[in-house]
Design a protein around this motif. Structure first.
Motif, PDB file in Angstrom:
ATOM      1  N   TRP A 181      11.279  39.736  72.025  1.00 53.72           N
ATOM      2  CA  TRP A 181      10.685  40.379  70.863  1.00 53.72           C
ATOM      3  C   TRP A 181      10.986  39.641  69.567  1.00 53.72           C
ATOM      4  N   ARG A 182      11.326  38.352  69.662  1.00 54.19           N
ATOM      5  CA  ARG A 182      11.587  37.521  68.481  1.00 54.19           C
ATOM      6  C   ARG A 182      12.652  38.130  67.568  1.00 54.19           C
ATOM      7  N   GLY A 183      13.658  38.741  68.167  1.00 51.88           N
ATOM      8  CA  GLY A 183      14.773  39.269  67.398  1.00 51.88           C
ATOM      9  C   GLY A 183      14.529  40.617  66.749  1.00 51.88           C
ATOM     10  N   THR A 184      13.348  41.190  66.900  1.00 49.78           N
ATOM     11  CA  THR A 184      13.051  42.480  66.276  1.00 49.78           C
ATOM     12  C   THR A 184      13.602  43.619  67.124  1.00 49.78           C
ATOM     13  N   ILE A 185      13.772  44.769  66.482  1.00 49.28           N
ATOM     14  CA  ILE A 185      14.275  45.946  67.204  1.00 49.28           C
ATOM     15  C   ILE A 185      13.243  47.064  67.083  1.00 49.28           C
ATOM     16  N   PRO A 186      13.153  47.953  68.075  1.00 51.71           N
ATOM     17  CA  PRO A 186      12.153  49.030  68.011  1.00 51.71           C
ATOM     18  C   PRO A 186      12.539  50.090  66.995  1.00 51.71           C
ATOM     19  N   VAL A 187      11.536  50.677  66.370  1.00 47.29           N
ATOM     20  CA  VAL A 187      11.787  51.751  65.404  1.00 47.29           C
ATOM     21  C   VAL A 187      12.555  52.891  66.076  1.00 47.29           C
ATOM     22  N   GLU A 188      12.299  53.127  67.353  1.00 51.37           N
ATOM     23  CA  GLU A 188      12.969  54.218  68.065  1.00 51.37           C
ATOM     24  C   GLU A 188      14.478  53.996  68.181  1.00 51.37           C
ATOM     25  N   ALA A 189      14.931  52.746  67.993  1.00 53.73           N
ATOM     26  CA  ALA A 189      16.357  52.461  68.089  1.00 53.73           C
ATOM     27  C   ALA A 189      17.107  52.816  66.819  1.00 53.73           C
ATOM     28  N   VAL A 190      16.382  53.132  65.747  1.00 53.14           N
ATOM     29  CA  VAL A 190      17.025  53.448  64.468  1.00 53.14           C
ATOM     30  C   VAL A 190      17.638  54.842  64.533  1.00 53.14           C
ATOM     31  N   ILE A 191      18.911  54.927  64.205  1.00 52.37           N
ATOM     32  CA  ILE A 191      19.622  56.206  64.192  1.00 52.37           C
ATOM     33  C   ILE A 191      19.355  56.956  62.897  1.00 52.37           C
TER      34      ILE A 191
END
Length: 271
Positions: A181-191
Motif C-alpha cells: 500500500w505504498r506505506g499508507t494506512i487504512p482509515v479504519e486503523a485510526v483510533i
C-alpha cells in the motif's frame, strides 16, 4: 450503606465509567518515542478523541493515533511482561495513560488523504501535496536535503499517508513505500485524534491544527475548504478527571453543601 461497603462499590462504578469513557469517548496515550518532537515529547500523555471520526474522515494536518499495519515495525521497543498481574496492571494503567503503549500503536501527522499525490521535494526541499509545497512550522529536525526525496505516491481511497514531525527520527509512511500500500494506512486503523497534551502539567494544552494545508487543493484540483473545529474539545479535556475514580470518590467525601446547591437556602429557613 456503611462506609466499608460504599467505598468498594464506588470504586467498581468508577472503573466501569472509566472503561466506558476510554472505549467510546476519550483515552489517554503515552508517547514512547521522539518521532513527533517537539509537538509531542517522549513520556507525554495525550488525550485522544475516539468518536470524532465516527462522523468524518481524518483531515490533513491532524495528529492521530492509529494501529500500524503488519509491515510497520514497533517504535517503542517495550518488552511487556505477559504475567496475569502485569496484564492487569497494564489494563488499569491504560485507563489513565500511565501504562506502556501497545507495540502496534503509533502517533503521526496526516499528510495525505485518499487521492492525494505526495512527494518530495521541491527546489527548497519541501514535501508537496497535489503539486503544492508545504510550509511546515511543526517540523523539528529534517533529514539532509539529499536524503529527503520520495514518491510521487498516490494515496489510495480510504487510506492515509503519515509522517512524524521529527522527520529525521520518524519511521513513517516513507519507510514502507515498498509494501503493498505504498506505506499508507487504512482509515479504519485510526483510533482517534490526539487533541490535547494532558501530562506533564507544564505542557498542558490543546494541539491546534496548522494552517499548512489551507491552500492545498484536493486531489481533483478543487480549492480547499476550511471546516470549523469540533466544539467541546476543552470540555473533553476534563472528562477523565470528572468521571475517574478520584472524581467519584471526591463526590462521596465532599461536603454535602457543595453537592446540594439548595442546602444554604434551607439552612437560612431553619435559622
Amino acid at each position: 450503606m456503611p462506609l466499608w461497603q460504599e467505598i468498594p462499590l464506588l470504586l467498581i462504578i468508577a472503573f466501569v465509567l472509566a472503561t466506558v469513557i476510554k472505549t467510546f469517548v476519550v483515552q489517554a496515550f503515552y508517547i514512547p518515542s521522539g518521532s513527533m518532537e517537539q509537538t509531542l515529547l517522549v513520556s507525554d500523555r495525550v488525550l485522544v478523541n475516539k468518536f470524532v471520526y465516527d462522523t468524518r474522515d481524518p483531515r490533513r494536518g491532524e495528529v492521530v493515533v492509529f494501529r500500524g499495519t503488519d509491515s510497520w515495525v514497533p517504535e517503542n521497543g517495550v518488552q511487556q511482561n505477559t504475567g496475569a498481574l502485569a496484564t492487569a496492571g497494564r489494563m488499569l494503567g491504560g485507563l489513565i495513560g500511565a501504562a506502556p503503549p501497545d507495540e502496534k500503536d503509533f502517533v503521526k501527522r496526516v499528510i495525505g488523504v485518499g487521492g492525494d499525490v505526495v512527494q518530495c521535494c521541491d527546489k527548497d526541499g519541501r514535501v508537496e501535496v497535489n503539486g503544492t509545497p508545504l510550509v511546515e512550522p511543526y517540523i523539528f529536525e529534517d533529514d539532509p536535503i539529499q536524503e529527503r526525496p520520495f514518491g510521487p505516491v498516490t494515496v489510495p481511497d480510504g487510506r492515509l499517508f503519515m509522517m512524524g514531525d521529527h522527520r529525521s527520527r520518524s519511521a513513517d509512511s516513507r519507510v514502507y513505500l515498498n509494501d503493498q500500500w505504498r506505506g499508507t494506512i487504512p482509515v479504519e486503523a485510526v483510533i482517534g485524534q490526539a487533541y490535547a497534551t494532558a501530562w506533564p502539567a507544564s505542557r498542558w494544552g490543546l494541539l491546534p491544527e496548522p494552517d499548512t494545508f489551507s491552500d492545498v487543493p484536493t486531489a481533483l484540483g478543487e480549492k480547499p475548504h476550511s471546516e470549523p473545529q469540533p466544539a467541546g474539545a476543552t470540555a473533553l479535556l476534563v472528562l477523565p478527571v470528572l468521571f475517574g475514580p478520584f472524581g467519584l470518590l471526591w463526590s462521596r467525601r465532599a461536603p454535602r453543601w457543595l453537592l446540594r446547591p439548595d442546602s444554604r437556602r434551607r439552612r437560612r429557613l431553619r435559622w
